[in-house]
Design a protein around this motif. Sequence first.
Motif, PDB file in Angstrom:
ATOM      1  N   LYS A   1       0.849  -1.207   0.000  1.00  0.00           N
ATOM      2  CA  LYS A   1       0.000   0.000   0.000  1.00  0.00           C
ATOM      3  C   LYS A   1       0.878   1.248   0.000  1.00  0.00           C
ATOM      4  CE  LYS A   1      -3.355  -1.035  -0.351  1.00  0.00           C
ATOM      5  NZ  LYS A   1      -4.130  -1.280  -1.594  1.00  0.00           N
ATOM      6  N   ALA A   2       2.011   1.183   0.711  1.00  0.00           N
ATOM      7  CA  ALA A   2       2.929   2.327   0.716  1.00  0.00           C
ATOM      8  C   ALA A   2       3.435   2.600  -0.702  1.00  0.00           C
ATOM      9  CB  ALA A   2       4.099   2.044   1.664  1.00  0.00           C
ATOM     10  N   LEU A   3       3.767   1.538  -1.431  1.00  0.00           N
ATOM     11  CA  LEU A   3       4.201   1.728  -2.828  1.00  0.00           C
ATOM     12  C   LEU A   3       3.067   2.366  -3.638  1.00  0.00           C
ATOM     13  CD1 LEU A   3       5.976  -1.665  -3.735  1.00  0.00           C
ATOM     14  CD2 LEU A   3       7.072   0.469  -3.080  1.00  0.00           C
ATOM     15  N   GLU A   4       1.855   1.907  -3.395  1.00  0.00           N
ATOM     16  CA  GLU A   4       0.713   2.434  -4.168  1.00  0.00           C
ATOM     17  C   GLU A   4       0.448   3.909  -3.860  1.00  0.00           C
ATOM     18  OE1 GLU A   4      -1.555  -1.873  -4.460  1.00  0.00           O
ATOM     19  OE2 GLU A   4      -2.571  -0.204  -3.479  1.00  0.00           O
ATOM     20  N   VAL A   5       0.669   4.302  -2.611  1.00  0.00           N
ATOM     21  CA  VAL A   5       0.487   5.722  -2.256  1.00  0.00           C
ATOM     22  C   VAL A   5       1.485   6.580  -3.045  1.00  0.00           C
ATOM     23  CG1 VAL A   5       0.828   7.377  -0.369  1.00  0.00           C
ATOM     24  CG2 VAL A   5      -0.523   5.305   0.018  1.00  0.00           C
ATOM     25  N   ILE A   6       2.737   6.148  -3.069  1.00  0.00           N
ATOM     26  CA  ILE A   6       3.766   6.905  -3.805  1.00  0.00           C
ATOM     27  C   ILE A   6       3.444   6.906  -5.298  1.00  0.00           C
ATOM     28  CG2 ILE A   6       6.239   7.051  -4.316  1.00  0.00           C
ATOM     29  CD1 ILE A   6       6.662   5.383  -1.664  1.00  0.00           C
ATOM     30  N   GLU A   7       3.015   5.749  -5.786  1.00  0.00           N
ATOM     31  CA  GLU A   7       2.642   5.617  -7.203  1.00  0.00           C
ATOM     32  C   GLU A   7       1.508   6.596  -7.545  1.00  0.00           C
ATOM     33  OE1 GLU A   7       1.162   1.670  -7.957  1.00  0.00           O
ATOM     34  OE2 GLU A   7       1.186   1.916 -10.129  1.00  0.00           O
ATOM     35  N   ALA A   8       0.529   6.709  -6.656  1.00  0.00           N
ATOM     36  CA  ALA A   8      -0.610   7.602  -6.894  1.00  0.00           C
ATOM     37  C   ALA A   8      -0.160   9.059  -6.917  1.00  0.00           C
ATOM     38  CB  ALA A   8      -1.681   7.397  -5.821  1.00  0.00           C
ATOM     39  N   LYS A   9       0.725   9.405  -5.996  1.00  0.00           N
ATOM     40  CA  LYS A   9       1.235  10.786  -5.961  1.00  0.00           C
ATOM     41  C   LYS A   9       1.894  11.126  -7.295  1.00  0.00           C
ATOM     42  CE  LYS A   9       4.992  13.566  -4.551  1.00  0.00           C
ATOM     43  NZ  LYS A   9       6.089  13.553  -5.506  1.00  0.00           N
ATOM     44  N   GLU A  10       2.726  10.201  -7.791  1.00  0.00           N
ATOM     45  CA  GLU A  10       3.444  10.470  -9.045  1.00  0.00           C
ATOM     46  C   GLU A  10       2.480  10.499 -10.226  1.00  0.00           C
ATOM     47  OE1 GLU A  10       6.508  11.317  -9.286  1.00  0.00           O
ATOM     48  OE2 GLU A  10       7.156  10.867  -7.255  1.00  0.00           O
ATOM     49  N   PHE A  11       1.637   9.473 -10.312  1.00  0.00           N
ATOM     50  CA  PHE A  11       0.795   9.333 -11.506  1.00  0.00           C
ATOM     51  C   PHE A  11      -0.218  10.464 -11.635  1.00  0.00           C
ATOM     52  CE2 PHE A  11      -2.362   7.779 -14.375  1.00  0.00           C
ATOM     53  CZ  PHE A  11      -1.624   7.057 -15.302  1.00  0.00           C
ATOM     54  N   PHE A  12      -0.834  10.830 -10.518  1.00  0.00           N
ATOM     55  CA  PHE A  12      -1.920  11.817 -10.587  1.00  0.00           C
ATOM     56  C   PHE A  12      -1.472  13.190 -10.115  1.00  0.00           C
ATOM     57  CE2 PHE A  12      -3.965   7.634 -10.100  1.00  0.00           C
ATOM     58  CZ  PHE A  12      -4.712   7.616 -11.273  1.00  0.00           C
ATOM     59  N   ALA A  13      -0.156  13.402  -9.942  1.00  0.00           N
ATOM     60  CA  ALA A  13       0.403  14.699  -9.532  1.00  0.00           C
ATOM     61  C   ALA A  13      -0.316  15.244  -8.297  1.00  0.00           C
ATOM     62  CB  ALA A  13       0.325  15.690 -10.701  1.00  0.00           C
ATOM     63  N   LEU A  14      -0.445  14.396  -7.273  1.00  0.00           N
ATOM     64  CA  LEU A  14      -1.141  14.788  -6.045  1.00  0.00           C
ATOM     65  C   LEU A  14      -0.143  15.323  -5.030  1.00  0.00           C
ATOM     66  CD1 LEU A  14      -3.350  11.588  -5.769  1.00  0.00           C
ATOM     67  CD2 LEU A  14      -4.196  13.895  -6.284  1.00  0.00           C
ATOM     68  N   ASP A  15      -0.636  16.165  -4.137  1.00  0.00           N
ATOM     69  CA  ASP A  15       0.160  16.507  -2.971  1.00  0.00           C
ATOM     70  C   ASP A  15      -0.003  15.347  -1.977  1.00  0.00           C
ATOM     71  OD1 ASP A  15       1.517  18.997  -1.568  1.00  0.00           O
ATOM     72  OD2 ASP A  15       0.306  17.914  -0.070  1.00  0.00           O
ATOM     73  N   PRO A  16       1.064  14.957  -1.268  1.00  0.00           N
ATOM     74  CA  PRO A  16       0.926  13.828  -0.328  1.00  0.00           C
ATOM     75  C   PRO A  16      -0.222  14.006   0.660  1.00  0.00           C
ATOM     76  CG  PRO A  16       3.241  14.397  -0.598  1.00  0.00           C
ATOM     77  CD  PRO A  16       2.462  15.419  -1.373  1.00  0.00           C
ATOM     78  N   SER A  17      -0.531  15.268   1.018  1.00  0.00           N
ATOM     79  CA  SER A  17      -1.611  15.502   1.986  1.00  0.00           C
ATOM     80  C   SER A  17      -2.988  15.170   1.406  1.00  0.00           C
ATOM     81  CB  SER A  17      -1.593  16.960   2.446  1.00  0.00           C
ATOM     82  OG  SER A  17      -1.881  17.796   1.336  1.00  0.00           O
ATOM     83  N   GLN A  18      -3.073  14.984   0.091  1.00  0.00           N
ATOM     84  CA  GLN A  18      -4.363  14.680  -0.538  1.00  0.00           C
ATOM     85  C   GLN A  18      -4.659  13.170  -0.561  1.00  0.00           C
ATOM     86  OE1 GLN A  18      -3.346  16.908  -4.277  1.00  0.00           O
ATOM     87  NE2 GLN A  18      -5.466  17.581  -4.092  1.00  0.00           N
ATOM     88  N   ILE A  19      -3.707  12.366  -0.104  1.00  0.00           N
ATOM     89  CA  ILE A  19      -3.877  10.914  -0.226  1.00  0.00           C
ATOM     90  C   ILE A  19      -4.207  10.307   1.145  1.00  0.00           C
ATOM     91  CG2 ILE A  19      -2.840   8.756  -1.029  1.00  0.00           C
ATOM     92  CD1 ILE A  19      -0.845  10.482  -2.637  1.00  0.00           C
ATOM     93  N   GLU A  20      -5.241   9.484   1.176  1.00  0.00           N
ATOM     94  CA  GLU A  20      -5.635   8.776   2.403  1.00  0.00           C
ATOM     95  C   GLU A  20      -5.708   7.280   2.107  1.00  0.00           C
ATOM     96  OE1 GLU A  20      -9.429  10.305   3.761  1.00  0.00           O
ATOM     97  OE2 GLU A  20      -8.851  12.321   3.128  1.00  0.00           O
ATOM     98  N   VAL A  21      -5.526   6.482   3.147  1.00  0.00           N
ATOM     99  CA  VAL A  21      -5.690   5.031   3.020  1.00  0.00           C
ATOM    100  C   VAL A  21      -6.717   4.589   4.057  1.00  0.00           C
ATOM    101  CG1 VAL A  21      -4.561   2.771   3.300  1.00  0.00           C
ATOM    102  CG2 VAL A  21      -3.341   4.645   2.168  1.00  0.00           C
ATOM    103  N   LEU A  22      -7.653   3.757   3.626  1.00  0.00           N
ATOM    104  CA  LEU A  22      -8.622   3.170   4.559  1.00  0.00           C
ATOM    105  C   LEU A  22      -8.606   1.657   4.432  1.00  0.00           C
ATOM    106  CD1 LEU A  22     -11.810   5.446   4.187  1.00  0.00           C
ATOM    107  CD2 LEU A  22     -10.145   5.433   6.070  1.00  0.00           C
ATOM    108  N   VAL A  23      -8.689   0.972   5.553  1.00  0.00           N
ATOM    109  CA  VAL A  23      -8.830  -0.479   5.517  1.00  0.00           C
ATOM    110  C   VAL A  23     -10.276  -0.803   5.150  1.00  0.00           C
ATOM    111  CG1 VAL A  23      -8.725  -2.623   6.847  1.00  0.00           C
ATOM    112  CG2 VAL A  23      -6.998  -0.842   7.219  1.00  0.00           C
ATOM    113  N   HIS A  24     -10.408  -1.661   4.140  1.00  0.00           N
ATOM    114  CA  HIS A  24     -11.740  -2.019   3.629  1.00  0.00           C
ATOM    115  C   HIS A  24     -11.716  -3.532   3.371  1.00  0.00           C
ATOM    116  CE1 HIS A  24     -15.244  -2.253   1.170  1.00  0.00           C
ATOM    117  NE2 HIS A  24     -14.602  -2.307   0.021  1.00  0.00           N
ATOM    118  N   PRO A  25     -12.126  -4.318   4.370  1.00  0.00           N
ATOM    119  CA  PRO A  25     -11.917  -5.772   4.314  1.00  0.00           C
ATOM    120  C   PRO A  25     -12.576  -6.455   3.126  1.00  0.00           C
ATOM    121  CG  PRO A  25     -12.651  -5.095   6.503  1.00  0.00           C
ATOM    122  CD  PRO A  25     -12.770  -3.899   5.626  1.00  0.00           C
ATOM    123  N   GLN A  26     -13.646  -5.889   2.575  1.00  0.00           N
ATOM    124  CA  GLN A  26     -14.356  -6.564   1.487  1.00  0.00           C
ATOM    125  C   GLN A  26     -13.637  -6.429   0.138  1.00  0.00           C
ATOM    126  OE1 GLN A  26     -15.905  -4.404   3.617  1.00  0.00           O
ATOM    127  NE2 GLN A  26     -17.368  -5.690   4.735  1.00  0.00           N
TER     128      GLN A  26
END
Length: 385
Positions: free
Chosen positions: A215-240
């Motif tokens: 998930k940490a890799l995916e957060v960094i990947e999202a920041k790069e791909f979508f040109a996001l500020d790190p503060s715009q990214i959240e992670v939630l546990v979603h068991p389903q």
Amino acid sequence: MRRVTILGATGSIGQNTLDLIARAPDDFQVVALTGGRNIAQLAADARRHRAELAVTAHPDLLEDLRGALAGSDVAVAAGADALIEAAQRPADWTMSAIVGVAGLAPGLAALEQGGTLALANKESLVTAGPLMLATAARYNARILPVDSEHSAIFQALIGEDRAAVERVIITASGGAFRDRPVADLAHVGVEEASTHPNWDMGQRITIDSASMFNKALEVIEAKEFFALDPSQIEVLVHPQSTVHALVGFNDGALMAHVGPPDMRHAIGFALNWPDRRHLPVARLDLASVGRLDFSVPDPARYPALALAWQVMAAGGHAGAIFNAAKERALDHFIAGRIGFVDMSALVAQALDHGLCDAPKSDITLESVRRCDHLTRQQMDRLIAA
Ligand code: NDP
């Protein structure tokens, strides 16, 4: 007829891609397939799909590959240069599904053709995001995400004003140890870490899901791909594992992507883009899903996750250090030399040492490779100490 190449054809993503291509033989022509040690699979697929070229990454396996394809029209080659040649063969669409930083150079070579690169290899954006994006821009190539969360964000953004995006929420299943007491994690073994509650994936990515390194890799990947500020990214546990990601807009709306945990959805979306076509994935019965749960990840259970924000704040080669340190820690965990919780502690140490930093503009293929090499050596020293 779309000409397609698959880098990493013998792996989980590669095989799912070929499964979809086999269902629409009139739409696709296979140019090149590459693999590693699984010569039997590579040869069988090259024959079945009448590929022009089959490449193994390992020169010592060239004769095996040649023998397995004797009597066919498929050309064969082996080694790092041959992987680049495969990526450079004229193709409209290339799947980047080699695992690890080994996927970076072939992915860059494919981008230089100016076609479409379907990017499963998350390590490319984590270790060399600015280089990948600059190469795509320079050669007028397009990168489409294949990671299910990033495909979900991409789909939620279609037709939207990017300036109106406030935040992105990436979901995580929580992995094998979601419900295990945190105190027990020091003693969990490789086998139990290799069992994913929802997704059917390879061993390494499954263990990375349990630790949330993935998930940490995916957060960094999202920041790069979508040109996001790190503060715009959240992670939630979603068991389903039913909602793959959500995009929040400035009017308060949340657009969610909902689908079954089957990688053929995200692969098929990228394969058919910009069209949507029928895909052989299960249709969700929401009534039987019944409920969707979300919770904030416990930092004590998933210490690797916070490292993503440390990497994004540091920039430069921090992504390459992070990826190499995580890879090496995982090697040692699988070999039984370190415990599950040692992995994040050791990776944090490697990041603090910051062996190979450089400004963003200095990120090159060579600098990433060097950083990767230095970090792996350093991890071995840390673990031996
Ligand atoms: P696999 O381990 O199943 O397959 C990896 C592929 O890369 C195989 O074809 C393998 O060949 C080849 N390979 C391995 N080492 C090398 C090397 N040094 N040089 C060239 N080729 C090599 O991985 P996955 O398919 O699971 O994942 C591929 C990428 O996609 C990873 O970056 C992963 O993080 C990402 N991803 C995977 C998802 C999944 O569901 N599996 C989901 C989202 C992203 P061989 O097997 O013949 O040795």
